[in-house]
Design a protein around this motif. Structure first.
Motif, PDB file in Angstrom:
ATOM      1  N   UNK A 109       0.824  -1.216   0.000  1.00  0.00           N
ATOM      2  CA  UNK A 109       0.000   0.000   0.000  1.00  0.00           C
ATOM      3  C   UNK A 109       0.858   1.266   0.000  1.00  0.00           C
ATOM      4  N   UNK A 110       2.120   1.120   0.350  1.00  0.00           N
ATOM      5  CA  UNK A 110       2.996   2.308   0.389  1.00  0.00           C
ATOM      6  C   UNK A 110       3.228   2.829  -1.017  1.00  0.00           C
ATOM      7  N   UNK A 111       3.485   4.115  -1.100  1.00  0.00           N
ATOM      8  CA  UNK A 111       3.724   4.711  -2.412  1.00  0.00           C
ATOM      9  C   UNK A 111       4.988   5.556  -2.362  1.00  0.00           C
ATOM     10  N   UNK A 112       6.134   4.885  -2.240  1.00  0.00           N
ATOM     11  CA  UNK A 112       7.367   5.648  -2.052  1.00  0.00           C
ATOM     12  C   UNK A 112       7.808   6.324  -3.344  1.00  0.00           C
ATOM     13  N   UNK A 113       8.597   7.366  -3.197  1.00  0.00           N
ATOM     14  CA  UNK A 113       9.186   8.002  -4.363  1.00  0.00           C
ATOM     15  C   UNK A 113      10.704   7.995  -4.153  1.00  0.00           C
TER      16      UNK A 113
END
Ligand code: ADP
Ligand code: TPW
Length: 583
Positions: A384-388
């Motif tokens: 679910x994480x949305x790292x950049x």
């Protein structure tokens, strides 16, 4: 081998007496046996064979490198139970195809490598022929069987023997050597027709012995913590309904090996994949169905299986269902070998199980369910994480959704981290849809597998590729465009082998051995040949691009840029890497 009645092809300029020749006899022998596709690369002496095969209505898929043609043939064999045909020129072309032949033998995929070869007399005296090489001798140790045909009237026997060798018993790679001089040999067309053999029952069922079935059932019945492991042999066998029945009627938890994913949907409640590291050491009786206890299963011993050290057995007892009578005991003792084809073996087990088989103890099932729930929740959180920048997980979360929405699509997969993460994150729902690096962990299968899956399986293909892995067969995007195949390649691009953040420790100007050109625009490769190229760096953009690829069915390459520090050296098999182990 199915197939309708095939009229023999005859040379058009034959005059009054109809004659045929080596070229046509090879084609007729293949067609007679229901083989309708050739994967290859033309050149002396087989150029005319490719042309004539196409003229006779066979599908001839011409590649840019023989290795890809070979991998395509081998995976077509896995998908269809018919030997996939790879056709190459002599010496260098033959050698380029040989890796795929050896890989097919190792993976138990049926394929036939047909290579043209130079003149025997000149080769044997080493007089320096064009592309001189003793190909038969070189192929033999890498193939399940190897044959050479010298006379046109023997082509029928040669092809029949090659087909039987490839698909009977444990399937494998077969080499068929056809010297240049064979092709133009002409014989009477009627005699030629009579010389061909339509192979009857090429992969005969092998019924297991009743006492072996009883032994296996007795052992299973005694288990308090039983486990079933399904391997790619089980997927190959196409006994899908029987295998599902076996799992469901016994209630035994199961683990699918990589290419057995989807044999039952990965979302099946009895799947123990999410509790793998718990069930392997804890199980007391393990039934292997078409899976070998090789390195992929830590040889059945060591810490993975609850042993105290690398060489210690965990104390499990094993049932092994396999067509090869020599497979049992290759690593640890097999208490109940069950030798036969998987369809027959599983049917026999089902007959013995009847309808009143007691479910495994509730404590065992409960303990597995508990681990599963915990691990699934943990994974859901990571996904679910949305790292950049984007990483493997956030990109594969998208792939997971796309595959779920397109369960008939083939998923081709290679790389290190790109392989391991895809296998664990992307659920499969149908049998034989996941095609990957297999027993050797070989890089380079990607585009060959993708072409075969699209051409033979006639479904959308999604190929999830490490950027290094893709490079081994990348030129085949031209092949994908040329045949206008519904293939969507997604490169998880982290600028290097494993990852892209290393520097040259020697301090020179050369880049580190594992590092590639930064920000390489792989998508332009696909554009160069008329396909769709997309450059993405976020999960949302990846999702739109994949959805559009699947909708349009156009050849598409998505360059998915991910964090170059993402991933570990060697992925999940760091323990096999001598230098990393030292660190
Ligand atoms: P995995 O890598 O998925 O664990 P392996 O390639 O190690 O699978 O094992 C496949 C096994 O399946 C081989 O030992 C092979 O002999 C066996 N096999 C292949 N086809 C059949 C079949 N039709 N019936 C029984 N066993 C089969
Ligand atoms: C024929 C050795 C194993 S995995 C790999 C190589 C070169 C590539 C890993 O990088 P990639 O994936 O694809 O970018 P990722 O996700 O980890 O960044 N030659 C052959 N086969 C193998 N297995 C290798 C080399 C290897």
């Amino acid at each position: 081998m199915g197939g309708s009645v095939i009229e023999p092809s005859v040379t058009p300029d034959a005059g009054a007496m109809q004659v045929t020749d080596g070229f046509h006899l090879v084609i007729d022998a293949l067609r007679l046996n229901g083989i309708d596709t050739i994967f290859g690369l033309p050149g002396i002496p087989i150029t005319d064979l490719t042309r004539k095969a196409q003229a006779c209505g066979m599908r001839v898929i011409s590649f840019r490198h023989e290795q890809s043609a070979g991998y395509a043939a081998s995976i077509a064999g896995f998908m269809t139970q018919k030997p996939g045909i790879c056709l190459t020129v002599s010496a260098p072309g033959f050698l380029n195809g040989l890796t795929a032949l050896a890989n097919a033998t190792t993976n138990c995929f049926p394929m036939i490598l047909i290579s043209g070869s130079s003149e025997r007399e000149v080769v044997d005296l080493q007089q320096g022929d064009y592309e001189e090489m003793d190909q038969l001798a070189i192929a033999r140790p890498l193939a399940k069987a190897a044959f050479r045909v010298l006379h046109a009237e023997d082509i029928g026997v040669g092809v029949a023997r090659a087909i039987r060798a490839a698909v009977s018993g444990r399937p494998g790679g077969v080499y068929l050597d056809l010297p240049a001089r064979l092709f133009p040999q002409s014989i009477d067309a009627e005699a030629g027709r009579r010389s061909l053999i339509k192979v009857v029952d090429p992969a005969p069922r092998q019924i297991p012995a009743p006492e072996a079935v009883r032994r296996a059932l007795d052992l299973l019945r005694s288990a308090r913590k039983p486990l079933i492991i399904l391997g790619k042999g089980a997927a190959y066998a196409q006994a899908d309904a029987e295998i599902r029945n076996l799992v469901e009627r016994t209630g035994i938890p199961y683990l699918p090996m990589s290419m057995a994913k989807g044999l039952l949907p990965d979302t099946h409640e009895q799947s123990a994949s999410a509790a793998r590291s718990y069930v392997l050491p804890e199980a007391d009786v393990v039934m292997l169905v078409g899976a070998r206890l090789n390195w992929l299963l830590s040889h059945g011993k060591g810490k993975t299986w609850g042993g105290k050290s690398a060489k210690d057995w965990g104390g499990q007892k094993f049932v092994q269902v396999d067509i090869s009578p020599q497979e049992a005991d290759s690593n640890v003792r097999i208490d109940a070998p069950l030798v036969g084809d998987i369809g027959s073996c599983v049917s026999a087990l089902l007959a013995g199980i009847g309808s009143a088989w007691p479910k495994p103890p509730a404590e065992w099932l409960g303990a597995i369910a508990e681990r599963k729930t915990k691990n699934v929740a943990k994974m859901a959180e990571t996904l679910a994480k949305n790292p950049s920048p984007m990483n493997f997980h956030s990109a594969l979360n998208v792939v997971r959704d796309i595959v779920k929405a397109n369960p008939d699509a083939y998923l081709v997969n290679e790389g290190a981290n790109a392989l391991d993460f895809t296998r664990s994150i992307v659920d499969m729902y149908r049998p034989r849809k996941r095609l990957d690096v297999g027993t050797w962990g070989v890089m380079g299968v990607g585009m060959g597998f993708a072409v075969a899956a699209a051409a033979v399986g006639k479904q959308q293909v999604i190929a999830i590729e490490g950027d290094s892995a893709f490079g081994f067969s990348g030129m085949e995007v031209e092949t994908i465009c040329r045949y206008d195949l519904p293939v969507c390649v997604v490169i998880l691009n982290n600028n290097g082998v494993y990852r892209g953040d290393e520097t040259n420790v020697g301090g020179g100007r050369d880049p580190a051995p594992l590092v590639f050109v930064k920000d390489a625009r792989y998508e332009k490769l696909m554009e160069a040949f008329g396909g769709v190229g997309v450059h993405v760096s976020t999960p949302d953009a990846l999702r739109s691009a994949m959805q559009e690829a699947v909708r349009s069915r156009r050849p598409t390459l998505i360059n998915a840029v991910i964090d170059e520090t993402a991933g570990t050296e060697s992925g999940r098999i760091t323990n096999l890497n001598p230098s990393a182990k030292k660190k």
